[in-house]
Design an enzyme around this catalytic site. Sequence first.
Site, PDB file in Angstrom:
ATOM      1  CG  ASP A  67      -0.536  -0.518   2.436  1.00  0.00           C
ATOM      2  OD1 ASP A  67       0.896  -0.870   3.138  1.00  0.00           O
ATOM      3  OD2 ASP A  67      -0.832  -0.841   3.514  1.00  0.00           O
ATOM      4  CG  ASN A 136      -8.862  -1.624  12.347  1.00  0.00           C
ATOM      5  OD1 ASN A 136      -8.172  -2.610  11.443  1.00  0.00           O
ATOM      6  ND2 ASN A 136      -9.215  -0.651  11.595  1.00  0.00           N
ATOM      7  CG  HIS A 138      -5.815  -2.630   8.981  1.00  0.00           C
ATOM      8  ND1 HIS A 138      -6.458  -1.357   9.833  1.00  0.00           N
ATOM      9  CD2 HIS A 138      -4.464  -2.681   8.782  1.00  0.00           C
ATOM     10  CE1 HIS A 138      -4.595  -1.293   9.390  1.00  0.00           C
ATOM     11  NE2 HIS A 138      -3.828  -1.420   9.683  1.00  0.00           N
ATOM     12  CD  GLU A 143      -8.616   0.834   7.489  1.00  0.00           C
ATOM     13  OE1 GLU A 143      -8.472  -0.070   8.447  1.00  0.00           O
ATOM     14  OE2 GLU A 143      -8.045   1.841   7.631  1.00  0.00           O
TER      15      GLU A 143
HETATM   16  C1  F6R Z   1       0.920  -1.335   6.040  1.00  0.00           C
HETATM   17  C2  F6R Z   1       0.041  -2.263   6.333  1.00  0.00           C
HETATM   18  C3  F6R Z   1      -0.642  -2.013   7.744  1.00  0.00           C
HETATM   19  C4  F6R Z   1       0.207  -2.565   9.172  1.00  0.00           C
HETATM   20  C5  F6R Z   1      -0.459  -2.542  10.239  1.00  0.00           C
HETATM   21  C6  F6R Z   1      -0.271  -2.812  11.050  1.00  0.00           C
HETATM   22  O1  F6R Z   1       2.319  -1.706   4.987  1.00  0.00           O
HETATM   23  O2  F6R Z   1      -0.309  -3.008   5.950  1.00  0.00           O
HETATM   24  O3  F6R Z   1      -1.632  -3.361   7.584  1.00  0.00           O
HETATM   25  O4  F6R Z   1       0.794  -3.691   8.919  1.00  0.00           O
HETATM   26  O5  F6R Z   1      -1.138  -1.291  10.343  1.00  0.00           O
HETATM   27  O6  F6R Z   1       0.701  -1.331  11.135  1.00  0.00           O
HETATM   28  P1  F6R Z   1       2.400  -1.771  12.936  1.00  0.00           P
HETATM   29  O7  F6R Z   1       3.199  -2.395  12.431  1.00  0.00           O
HETATM   30  O8  F6R Z   1       3.343  -0.024  13.063  1.00  0.00           O
HETATM   31  O9  F6R Z   1       1.296  -1.560  14.147  1.00  0.00           O
END
Ligand code: F6R
Length: 259
Positions: A67, A136, A138, A143
Amino acid sequence: MRVLICQDAETAALRTADQLCDQVQARPDCVLGLATGETMEPVYALLRTRIATRQLNLLQVTTFNLDEYVGLPKGHPESYRATMQRLLFDSAGLPEKQIHLPDGDAPDLVAAAANYEAAIRAAGGIDLQLLGIGENGHIGFNEPTSSLGSRTRVKTLTQSTRKANARFFSNNGEAPLFAITMGIATVLDARCCILLATGPKKAAAIAAAIEGPVSAVCPASALQLHPAATIILDPEAATELKLQSYYKTVHPSGGDALF
Ligand code: F6R
């Protein structure tokens, strides 16, 4: 689904890095799907060390990140592109043409999303997809309520995701409202998926993803449909799993299965 509960967060990152290195060793010109986020930082630190000590060579791999934020100009220090350069690409010496992130700065984001899907197909699909998980549930920026059949597209980020990611922005201000992300179906197309989760904040999402119903409300639960998904956890992220002792029997210390 393989559920590996490691002795601590460090070991969980090590196990994730090992799996990625095994993939590259088996096929040096493989296609890697990469994730950003704090959870991945120790994994990339391990990879940088292995590159520096010549235990790992990523020069032939092709990468596709999950992303990118929409609306950050190219080179913005908090863009996922700049983050990945810092965390991995610069040390790996990866040629530019082998690196792919969705173009969140494109004038036509719908076309950019379609082009991203086409580029993944043209590369032969993703061999190994690294994933983190949001509090959450994702994966990528899919989301809750994202279609399980979704493809790369623009998503509106939830308030909780924006709040969680505000810490990465230098003014500790707002994370962008929109991102362009691989879809859930895009992720499920990868030949192998590895989700790493550490820390107590991820425990509820992990329980929903592994032991809850397959549901768009918890996008990571879609991994239950994947034939080769591995979930790598530290004890804190595993606390809400009801079948913890079973997973530990199958994979003692988060290692290989006994059978
Ligand atoms: C980022 C992504 C997100 C993160 C997720 C966890 O490329 O794909 O899904 O993996 O938000 O983020 P952290 O590791 O910062 O808690």
